[in-house]
Design a protein around this motif. Structure first.
Motif, PDB file in Angstrom:
ATOM      1  N   CYS A 100     -16.216   3.853  49.833  1.00 40.96           N
ATOM      2  CA  CYS A 100     -16.232   5.204  50.410  1.00 40.96           C
ATOM      3  C   CYS A 100     -14.985   5.997  50.060  1.00 40.96           C
ATOM      4  O   CYS A 100     -15.038   7.215  49.924  1.00 40.96           O
ATOM      5  CB  CYS A 100     -16.364   5.121  51.925  1.00 40.96           C
ATOM      6  N   LEU A 101     -13.869   5.320  49.927  1.00 38.94           N
ATOM      7  CA  LEU A 101     -12.610   6.011  49.650  1.00 38.94           C
ATOM      8  C   LEU A 101     -12.608   6.683  48.285  1.00 38.94           C
ATOM      9  O   LEU A 101     -11.829   7.593  48.044  1.00 38.94           O
ATOM     10  CB  LEU A 101     -11.440   5.036  49.750  1.00 38.94           C
ATOM     11  N   SER A 102     -13.488   6.238  47.387  1.00 42.13           N
ATOM     12  CA  SER A 102     -13.551   6.840  46.049  1.00 42.13           C
ATOM     13  C   SER A 102     -14.425   8.077  46.021  1.00 42.13           C
ATOM     14  O   SER A 102     -14.517   8.742  45.009  1.00 42.13           O
ATOM     15  CB  SER A 102     -14.078   5.810  45.034  1.00 42.13           C
ATOM     16  N   GLN A 103     -15.064   8.409  47.138  1.00 36.67           N
ATOM     17  CA  GLN A 103     -15.972   9.551  47.196  1.00 36.67           C
ATOM     18  C   GLN A 103     -15.293  10.723  47.887  1.00 36.67           C
ATOM     19  O   GLN A 103     -14.885  10.634  49.042  1.00 36.67           O
ATOM     20  CB  GLN A 103     -17.230   9.155  47.952  1.00 36.67           C
ATOM     21  N   GLU A 104     -15.201  11.829  47.191  1.00 39.99           N
ATOM     22  CA  GLU A 104     -14.510  13.014  47.727  1.00 39.99           C
ATOM     23  C   GLU A 104     -15.162  13.491  49.036  1.00 39.99           C
ATOM     24  O   GLU A 104     -14.482  13.906  49.972  1.00 39.99           O
ATOM     25  CB  GLU A 104     -14.522  14.123  46.702  1.00 39.99           C
ATOM     26  N   ALA A 105     -16.474  13.396  49.134  1.00 42.55           N
ATOM     27  CA  ALA A 105     -17.187  13.860  50.316  1.00 42.55           C
ATOM     28  C   ALA A 105     -16.825  13.048  51.567  1.00 42.55           C
ATOM     29  O   ALA A 105     -16.952  13.538  52.688  1.00 42.55           O
ATOM     30  CB  ALA A 105     -18.694  13.806  50.087  1.00 42.55           C
ATOM     31  N   PHE A 106     -16.375  11.812  51.383  1.00 42.77           N
ATOM     32  CA  PHE A 106     -15.999  10.956  52.512  1.00 42.77           C
ATOM     33  C   PHE A 106     -14.933  11.623  53.365  1.00 42.77           C
ATOM     34  O   PHE A 106     -15.025  11.644  54.575  1.00 42.77           O
ATOM     35  CB  PHE A 106     -15.492   9.610  51.981  1.00 42.77           C
ATOM     36  N   TRP A 107     -13.936  12.188  52.715  1.00 42.30           N
ATOM     37  CA  TRP A 107     -12.793  12.758  53.438  1.00 42.30           C
ATOM     38  C   TRP A 107     -13.192  13.991  54.229  1.00 42.30           C
ATOM     39  O   TRP A 107     -12.669  14.239  55.321  1.00 42.30           O
ATOM     40  CB  TRP A 107     -11.673  13.073  52.449  1.00 42.30           C
ATOM     41  N   SER A 108     -14.148  14.755  53.747  1.00 39.80           N
ATOM     42  CA  SER A 108     -14.570  15.960  54.471  1.00 39.80           C
ATOM     43  C   SER A 108     -15.433  15.623  55.686  1.00 39.80           C
ATOM     44  O   SER A 108     -15.538  16.418  56.601  1.00 39.80           O
ATOM     45  CB  SER A 108     -15.327  16.914  53.538  1.00 39.80           C
ATOM     46  N   LYS A 109     -16.058  14.455  55.710  1.00 37.27           N
ATOM     47  CA  LYS A 109     -16.907  14.057  56.832  1.00 37.27           C
ATOM     48  C   LYS A 109     -16.130  13.439  57.977  1.00 37.27           C
ATOM     49  O   LYS A 109     -16.662  13.261  59.061  1.00 37.27           O
ATOM     50  CB  LYS A 109     -17.995  13.096  56.355  1.00 37.27           C
ATOM     51  N   LEU A 110     -14.889  13.070  57.756  1.00 37.13           N
ATOM     52  CA  LEU A 110     -14.099  12.467  58.823  1.00 37.13           C
ATOM     53  C   LEU A 110     -13.550  13.505  59.712  1.00 37.13           C
ATOM     54  O   LEU A 110     -13.154  14.273  60.042  1.00 37.13           O
ATOM     55  CB  LEU A 110     -12.981  11.590  58.274  1.00 37.13           C
TER      56      LEU A 110
END
Length: 78
Positions: free
Chosen positions: A68-78
């Motif tokens: 998940c950490l390699s996916q840019e969208a992960f950070w916006s969902k937190l």
């Protein structure tokens, strides 16, 4: 690249919040040891409650083919 004991996510996908959790010494519980986003404190909530919260989160509700950490969208969902 093939899977190994050190990096099983290559073939199997990210196990964070699916088949593993990471409890920190301060009581916080995270999806993995690389993700510092806590889903609760095991001194205040049971592990099943925290796991349910974690697995219901949109980022962890479906299996991920990669970390998940390699996916840019992960950070916006937190």
């Amino acid at each position: 690249m093939s899977s190994s004991i050190a990096c099983p996510c290559v073939d199997e996908g990210c196990p964070a919040a699916m088949v593993k959790i990471h409890p920190w010494a301060n009581g916080h519980v995270c999806p993995c040891d690389f993700t510092a986003h806590s889903f609760g404190d095991n001194r205040q909530h049971s592990l099943p409650e925290i796991w349910e919260s974690m697995s219901a989160h949109p980022q962890h509700a479906i299996p991920s083919a990669s970390c998940c950490l390699s996916q840019e969208a992960f950070w916006s969902k937190l």
